[in-house]
Design a protein around this motif. Structure first.
Motif, PDB file in Angstrom:
ATOM      1  N   PHE A 128       3.255  -9.149  -4.747  1.00 18.56           N
ATOM      2  CA  PHE A 128       2.239  -9.457  -3.751  1.00 18.56           C
ATOM      3  C   PHE A 128       1.299  -8.271  -3.543  1.00 18.56           C
ATOM      4  O   PHE A 128       1.707  -7.106  -3.646  1.00 18.56           O
ATOM      5  N   THR A 129       0.057  -8.577  -3.229  1.00 14.83           N
ATOM      6  CA  THR A 129      -0.893  -7.534  -2.845  1.00 14.83           C
ATOM      7  C   THR A 129      -0.593  -7.087  -1.412  1.00 14.83           C
ATOM      8  O   THR A 129       0.239  -7.685  -0.723  1.00 14.83           O
ATOM      9  N   GLY A 132      -1.355  -9.864   0.849  1.00 16.92           N
ATOM     10  CA  GLY A 132      -0.341 -10.912   0.734  1.00 16.92           C
ATOM     11  C   GLY A 132       0.911 -10.571   1.519  1.00 16.92           C
ATOM     12  O   GLY A 132       1.513 -11.436   2.172  1.00 16.92           O
ATOM     13  N   LYS A 133       1.319  -9.289   1.479  1.00 20.42           N
ATOM     14  CA  LYS A 133       2.505  -8.855   2.224  1.00 20.42           C
ATOM     15  C   LYS A 133       2.266  -8.940   3.735  1.00 20.42           C
ATOM     16  O   LYS A 133       3.194  -9.245   4.491  1.00 20.42           O
ATOM     17  N   LYS A 178       9.997  -8.675   0.282  1.00 18.81           N
ATOM     18  CA  LYS A 178       8.565  -8.458   0.066  1.00 18.81           C
ATOM     19  C   LYS A 178       7.797  -8.199   1.359  1.00 18.81           C
ATOM     20  O   LYS A 178       6.623  -7.847   1.319  1.00 18.81           O
TER      21      LYS A 178
END
Length: 262
Positions: A128-129, A132-133, A178
């Motif tokens: 994840f970017t 995204g996180k 994540k």
């Protein structure tokens, strides 16, 4: 002064014959054996052990087919059956003719757990970017906060199924490793809280019964009783946890089992 209701409740437990208590102590109540229930939450451990005896062999032998085909069907049809006939997941001690409602619920939830595990393993492989996180972290926190708000302010059994899926999503994200706060909770205190969770689960209903049957507490406000309940449950849970640790270290469980067997 002692509350008459609390005294009568205590006498009710003490007056039960040994044959009515032993099966609950052996976690066999949900098998259908008629016995006196000492501690309410133990029903789920009983149901869990019974259902695991069915699910585990299927997972070992037919892992892929069970998780990808059978499990989703079991969860969808099982929850649909409970919702259509009973409207909620509550009332685990209701007898359905073949088994308790709680066993069906536990079987569905454990099967859902196998799907959750599969989802967690898949998400772990995704990179994840930063943005995204942030999104999945906020979603995770919302999944754990929202059920408490629903339970506190709506108090409707019709939301049980919604809460189940919200918590399921929260668990998937929490165990995906994540989220931004994952490393924050990888410490000794978090592991201690994890250890405390079982004792807290086992002791919170007896503490709650104190607030129900001890009449002098009835005059206090809801917020005060809720605060007292949380504090007393934590204290009782910690005491129970250390008692269990002590008994394990002294091998009292092994000695007791050996005395019974021989």
């Amino acid at each position: 002064m002692h509350s008459p209701s609390l005294t009568l409740f205590s006498l009710n437990i003490i007056s039960q014959p040994y044959s009515k208590i032993i099966f609950d102590m052996l976690l066999l109540k949900m098998s259908g054996i008629n016995c006196f229930q000492i501690n309410g939450p133990v029903w789920y451990i009983s149901s869990m052990l019974i259902c695991m005896g069915i699910i585990y062999p299927l997972l070992r032998k037919y892992k892929q087919n069970f998780i990808y085909i059978a499990a989703p069907l079991i969860v969808i049809l099982g929850l649909g059956y409970l919702n259509h006939n009973y409207g909620s997941l509550r009332g685990p001690s209701k007898w359905l003719g073949l088994t308790y409602k709680g066993n069906i619920r536990a079987f569905i939830e454990l099967t859902l757990g196998s799907i959750i595990y599969m989802c967690v393993e898949k998400i772990k492989t995704i990179n994840f970017t930063k943005f995204g996180k942030i999104i999945i972290t906020l979603t995770e926190l919302g999944c754990f906060i929202l059920p408490f708000l629903i339970s506190q302010f709506i108090k409707s059994a019709n939301y049980d199924y919604i809460i189940l899926f919200i918590i399921s999503l929260g668990i998937i994200l929490a165990f995906s490793e994540k989220t931004l706060e994952y490393n924050l909770f990888c410490n000794k205190f978090s592991y201690w809280l994890e250890k405390l969770s079982l004792s807290l689960f086992m002791i919170h209903i007896p503490v709650r019964l104190l607030f129900i049957f001890y009449k002098p507490l009835a005059s206090y406000t809801y917020i005060y009783k809720l605060s007292m309940f949380v504090c007393m449950s934590l204290v009782a849970g910690i005491i129970l946890m250390y008692i269990m640790d002590y008994l394990k270290k002294k091998n009292y469980f092994f000695i007791l089992t050996k005395q019974i067997a021989y």
